[in-house]
Design an enzyme around this catalytic site. Structure first.
Site, PDB file in Angstrom:
ATOM      1  N   GLU A  39     -27.546  -5.261  -1.331  1.00 19.75           N
ATOM      2  CA  GLU A  39     -27.040  -5.313   0.035  1.00 19.75           C
ATOM      3  C   GLU A  39     -28.223  -5.258   1.009  1.00 19.75           C
ATOM      4  OE1 GLU A  39     -24.551  -2.598   2.193  1.00 19.75           O
ATOM      5  OE2 GLU A  39     -24.030  -3.923   3.686  1.00 19.75           O
ATOM      6  N   ARG A 304     -26.785   5.117 -12.883  1.00 20.51           N
ATOM      7  CA  ARG A 304     -28.131   4.993 -12.218  1.00 20.51           C
ATOM      8  C   ARG A 304     -29.121   5.854 -12.197  1.00 20.51           C
ATOM      9  NH1 ARG A 304     -25.382   5.206  -6.867  1.00 20.51           N
ATOM     10  NH2 ARG A 304     -26.698   4.184  -6.116  1.00 20.51           N
ATOM     11  N   LYS A 314     -29.691   5.307  -0.239  1.00 22.17           N
ATOM     12  CA  LYS A 314     -30.260   4.416   0.812  1.00 22.17           C
ATOM     13  C   LYS A 314     -29.825   5.122   2.252  1.00 22.17           C
ATOM     14  CE  LYS A 314     -29.418  -0.178  -0.695  1.00 22.17           C
ATOM     15  NZ  LYS A 314     -28.994  -1.414  -0.093  1.00 22.17           N
TER      16      LYS A 314
END
Length: 614
Positions: A39, A304, A314
RNA sequence: UGGGGCGUGGCCAAGCGGUAAGGCACGAGACUUUGGAUCUCGCACUCGGAGGUUCGAAUCCUCCCGCCCCAGCCA
């Protein structure tokens, strides 16, 4: 690409590749198409690098492709600045390795609408660099599919699988129930198809304010999986979008857009992180509810990456930037690809790292030391050696004439004979590293001290004859020494050995430089795990950046290229800062130190001392 | 306490019923005009725990324990 990458690609085996291999063998898919779908609401970091290496690595290994796609369904958080940085970072990371697998599309093209086997379909294939010709290419955008997505939503309504719901966000929230308690059905759940169609069209036409209505999937309010409790598919947002402008005021949710975007692009394997595992039933539900004519993509999840001494979310990285804790997204201390690039980390080293950490489903916390190892290993083989003195201490060679200049040939890279040699000037006054001299040497210290003989790298042996102290502070301001010109290159004539070799720069020929030394951004291994009531920023390392001015570097560094790493002998790898370095005034970033046995000894001695004191 | 995952050395990670790969880190030594690099050696009698199946289990079964994820009109 390195030969280890070629080799590893052939052998590499993780549970996802195992699935891909099986799918190919069983004929469940004809070609392997993956995608990397960030994104555009922040910069890419090492965690993304893991995903990029996985997705492009699979495409590369199985002769497929990997589409770069902006997952841009939320106009309020996204920005073109991010799509540009993401595109650049991905290209940089895969350059020379998987760029031939990079799936893009002609600029401006959106999905083709059409029919296939009598069913409504929508498709947008990738263009690979080799087939692009003169066409200008750009990444895929989920927002390019807003029209077909809207059509798919209408189809869901017609099939009685979705409805327009008028409950407020609060009501929806309250009616969803809890994980162990079923939810309650929406009062609007059984609205007639025609009414739903009409309302949904009017949502699109902008007749209703934000938050007043949503389109919801009609699934099961009592499902133990809360994502199946009539999830919202579309919400109203009167906001302009970085890519579609003001064309839309309804935007699809991730769950609705993602699987269908995968479908539109013909993705075979949709690989994401573990937190989406609980969404998979919804991913499948949406695709299956539409009776689509082409093969459906399948979602697989992996764990992850977590790295010690840094944060990866983020949200937190954004805070570091916004609060000015770092210089920006590309601050060399940041775990962002932009930061690592500026710091001097080679893309190939990052790829090697991603390969070594593996891909699995268990939670992990990888030590930063592994990343640093990969960087050193890569740079050791190719970075040219140079001499630089970071904290200069004046040294006078008493028996070397004032006006004489000697030139020694220095090897550019002992690991690579083809790198050749260069001349380095030597004169009576030199700069040596403060660290390389001790008036009173501690145990196991074998560099220079009064009376001791040492080798000057590429030059003669010298013996320290004394020091000049600052009368006020007592600090050593100059080292006196004599050299033995009989001790040229190779062994000394009398076979005498010396314990240390130290680096130096001729004072008359040295260039001044600024050097930025970096340490970990956080002082602790797990900044995410701070004590109650404290913030992760409390764990920031106050010494993560040390700026040194007036460093002395050898003349050959005058034309060092920004971003191209060199090794400062005995110190570490450095590269001229791409943003701040100027031809006459170089600024070097320390990429990573060399492994330092003495530092380890010192640390151990220090630790022992503390233990004794305590 | 509903659902979904995961537990192999300090950190990653192979292993897919036949008797614990590899890397990083760490330690010891060799070599060395970078205390770099390189090389050699060492580093889990044991796979979260307990039972069971089997000639044989990290791998199969049962129970237990621990950790992670899910109740955004974020992705």
């Amino acid at each position: 690409m390195t030969s280890s990458e070629t080799q590893a690609a052939a052998e590499r085996q993780d549970f996802i590749r195992e699935i891909v291999r099986e799918d190919l063998k069983a004929g469940r898919c004809r070609e392997v198409v993956t995608r990397f779908p960030p994104e555009p609401n922040g910069y890419l970091h090492v965690g993304h690098a893991k995903s990029i290496c996985l997705n492009f690595g699979i495409a590369r290994q199985f002769g497929g492709r990997c589409n770069l796609r902006m997952d841009d369904t939320n106009p309020t958080k996204e920005d073109v600045e991010y799509v540009e940085s993401i595109t650049g970072d991905v290209k940089w990371l895969i350059a020379g390795w998987a760029d031939h697998c990079l799936g893009l599309k002609p600029a401006g093209r959106t999905a083709e609408r059409g029919e296939r086997d009598g069913a409504r379909d929508s498709h947008l294939g990738a263009v690979l660099p080799a087939e692009a010709g003169d066409a200008r290419l750009e990444p895929f955008y989920a927002s390019d599919y807003f029209e077909p997505l809207y059509e798919f939503a209408l189809e869901l309504i017609r099939r009685g699988r979705a409805y327009v719901c008028d409950h407020t966000p609060g009501e929806v929230d309250e009616m969803r129930g809890a994980p162990e308690r079923p939810g309650r059905e929406s009062l609007y759940r059984d609205r007639p198809v025609e009414e739903n169609l009409d309302l949904f069209r009017r949502m699109r036409d902008g007749e209703f304010p934000d938050g007043t209505r949503t389109l919801r999937a009609k699934i099961d309010m009592s499902s133990p999986n809360v994502w199946l409790r009539d999830p919202v598919l579309y919400r109203i947002r009167h906001a302009s979008h970085h890519h579609t402008g003001d064309r839309w005021c309804i935007y699809p949710m991730y769950d609705f857009a993602h699987g269908l975007s995968d479908y539109v692009e013909g993705i075979s394997h949709s690989i994401c992180t573990l937190e989406f595992e609980v969404h998979r039933p919804l991913y499948d539900w949406i695709l299956q509810a539409l009776d689509l004519p082409r093969p459906l993509p399948r979602q697989y999840e992996f764990a992850r990456l977590n790295l010690t001494h840094t944060v990866m979310s983020k949200r937190r990285l954004l805070r570091l930037v916004q609060e000015g804790r770092v210089g920006g997204w590309d601050d060399p201390r940041m775990p962002t690809l932009a930061g690592m690039r500026r710091r001097g980390f080679p893309a190939a080293a990052i790829r090697d790292f991603c390969e070594r950490i593996g891909v699995a489903k268990r939670e992990n916390l990888v030590e930063l030391a592994l990343l640093e190892h990969c960087v050193r290993e890569h740079l050791n083989r190719r970075a040219p050696r140079r001499m630089a003195v970071l904290r200069p201490l004046r040294m006078v060679i008493e028996n070397f004439p004032e006006d004489r200049v000697e030139r020694f040939e220095a090897v550019n890279n002992p690991e690579d004979p083809a790198a050749g040699t260069r001349p380095i000037p030597f004169s009576r006054v030199l700069w040596i590293e403060k660290d390389d001299f001790r008036e009173v040497p501690p145990p196991r210290y074998h560099r220079l001290s009064p009376g001791v003989e040492a080798r000057l790298r590429y030059a003669w042996l010298i013996r320290c004859t004394g020091v000049v102290n600052d009368p006020a502070t007592g600090e050593v301001v100059e080292v006196r020494a004599t050299c033995d010109p009989e001790t040229g290159s190779g062994p000394t004539p009398d076979g005498r050995k010396v314990k240390a070799t130290i680096h130096w720069v001729s004072a008359a020929h040295a260039l001044d430089a600024e050097v930025r030394l970096y340490d970990t951004l956080f002082a602790v291994e797990k900044p995410d795990e701070v004590a109650e009531g404290r913030d992760f920023t409390d764990a920031l390392n106050p010494r993560s950046l040390e700026v040194l001015k007036g460093c002395k570097v050898e003349p050959a560094l005058a034309d060092a290229e920004p971003g191209v790493p060199v090794q400062f002998e005995r110190l570490g790898y450095f590269c001229p800062d791409a943003a701040d370095s100027r031809p006459g005034a170089p600024v070097f970033n320390r990429t990573v130190t060399l492994k330092d046995a003495w530092a380890r000894i010192e640390k151990r001695q220090g630790a022992a001392g503390t233990a004794r004191d305590a």
